[in-house]
Write an enzyme that holds these catalytic residues in place. Sequence first.
Site, PDB file in Angstrom:
ATOM      1  N   TYR A 371       0.826  -1.194   0.000  1.00 23.60           N
ATOM      2  CA  TYR A 371       0.000   0.000   0.000  1.00 23.60           C
ATOM      3  C   TYR A 371       0.876   1.266   0.000  1.00 23.60           C
ATOM      4  O   TYR A 371       2.003   1.254   0.491  1.00 23.60           O
ATOM      5  CB  TYR A 371      -0.909   0.039   1.234  1.00 23.60           C
ATOM      6  CG  TYR A 371      -1.819  -1.152   1.364  1.00 23.60           C
ATOM      7  CD1 TYR A 371      -3.058  -1.178   0.723  1.00 23.60           C
ATOM      8  CD2 TYR A 371      -1.440  -2.266   2.116  1.00 23.60           C
ATOM      9  CE1 TYR A 371      -3.896  -2.280   0.840  1.00 23.60           C
ATOM     10  CE2 TYR A 371      -2.266  -3.369   2.234  1.00 23.60           C
ATOM     11  CZ  TYR A 371      -3.502  -3.371   1.596  1.00 23.60           C
ATOM     12  OH  TYR A 371      -4.318  -4.459   1.710  1.00 23.60           O
ATOM     13  N   GLU A 390      12.651  -4.848  -8.074  1.00 18.00           N
ATOM     14  CA  GLU A 390      13.584  -5.049  -6.971  1.00 18.00           C
ATOM     15  C   GLU A 390      14.844  -5.714  -7.524  1.00 18.00           C
ATOM     16  O   GLU A 390      14.905  -6.923  -7.724  1.00 18.00           O
ATOM     17  CB  GLU A 390      12.952  -5.911  -5.877  1.00 18.00           C
ATOM     18  CG  GLU A 390      11.717  -5.295  -5.224  1.00 18.00           C
ATOM     19  CD  GLU A 390      12.063  -4.245  -4.176  1.00 18.00           C
ATOM     20  OE1 GLU A 390      13.271  -3.998  -3.953  1.00 18.00           O
ATOM     21  OE2 GLU A 390      11.130  -3.671  -3.578  1.00 18.00           O
TER      22      GLU A 390
END
Length: 422
Positions: A371, A390
């Site tokens: 979130y 990532e």
Amino acid sequence: MKELYPGDQGTMVMYLQLALKRAGRQLAIDGIFGPKTCEALEKFMGSDGKCAVKDAEWNRLLPYLRGYTMHTVKEGDTLWKIAKMHGTSVDAITEANPGIQEKQMNVSSTIVVPFAFELVTEEVPYSSLLVGWIIEGLQARYPYLQSGSIGRSVMGEPIWFLRLGNGPMEVCYNASFHANENITTPVLLKFAEQLLRAYAMEDTYEEVYPEHLFEEFSLFLIPLVNPDGVDLVNGLLEEGFFYRRALRIAQDFPEIPFPNGWKANLQGVDLNLQFPAGWEMAKKIKYEQGYDRPAPRDYVGMTPLSTPESIAVYEFTRNHDFLLILAYHTQGEVIYWKYLDYEPENSRRIGEYFAQVSGYRLEETPSESGYAGYKDWFIKEYIRPGYTIEAGLGINPLPMEQFPQIYKDNVGILIGGMTMLE
């Protein structure tokens, strides 16, 4: 600029060593201002026994960090002579000086002379200073490159952007939201440099013609979202008000190493938990984890969009029509592609392609960090493909030794962020 003396250590010493090495001195870049660095400096400056770096020395060294010098034309100069004098090529000089005519060069006029080395280095840590030098150098070498600032950080540092191309289809890649993930910054800068170089040479890059990309796309790069935090992690902030405030914040979280564990901006707010996409849920999760006040990481702030850096990225995005965004982080070799149940058209297909060309896994974001991120807000707001990449593996900050592999893994994603939209 910081004055340097024998015995000093750190990132600024590495920049000194990088400049001397580029100037032709045989020197290891180890961040230690020892006898060999002193000897190289004295030979470069032509002044025995004056082993210190002050304003005059930095002024002589800075061209080797910016990647170009200014040459004053003398009687009898030719482009070939100038190129040979500075160890570069006539093509590089003509690219940097549009419309230059050798027979019309005026004595005492000045021209830009780019050096032969690549600007984006794998040998030193990155900082707001180095990024500024590289962007200045890229603009000098490729004057059609567009750049500017989307805003300023807590400390007033510019948050730079680059624009490559003038096409109608806009995409945006960013890096270093998190301070100790700054190995992602040179990923974007190297991509820009390689595209510009291939464009100048009318060549391909990764089997794609940049000329075609630049006609179809406007690629916006924000290589350093969190300049203050990156400077803290890489040792450019060692004193002063902002450093002391960061140190006080870190002392409340002794389990997080300082400064290597620092992800936040210098207000102690995690910039990738600042966006209006489930911010209240992110607050609940992070407060329960103990991050209920300014911290080196994971504090969501008092409200969404309460930091100058997150506001700058938000407003820059709102002022454009990005069809796709990439947000670069470390680490894990994973690509996150969804926000809740939002699944923009083609986002899975593009994500699967990214996974194929990089070898990274394509996954949904874990709930504990799913979130209030930039990618989350972009997907929710625009219903268009957005990805958090990532990069790399290990403990942040990843060592620069990983950079070549990270770049190799991600260049297909960087190209595909445009070509997959065609």
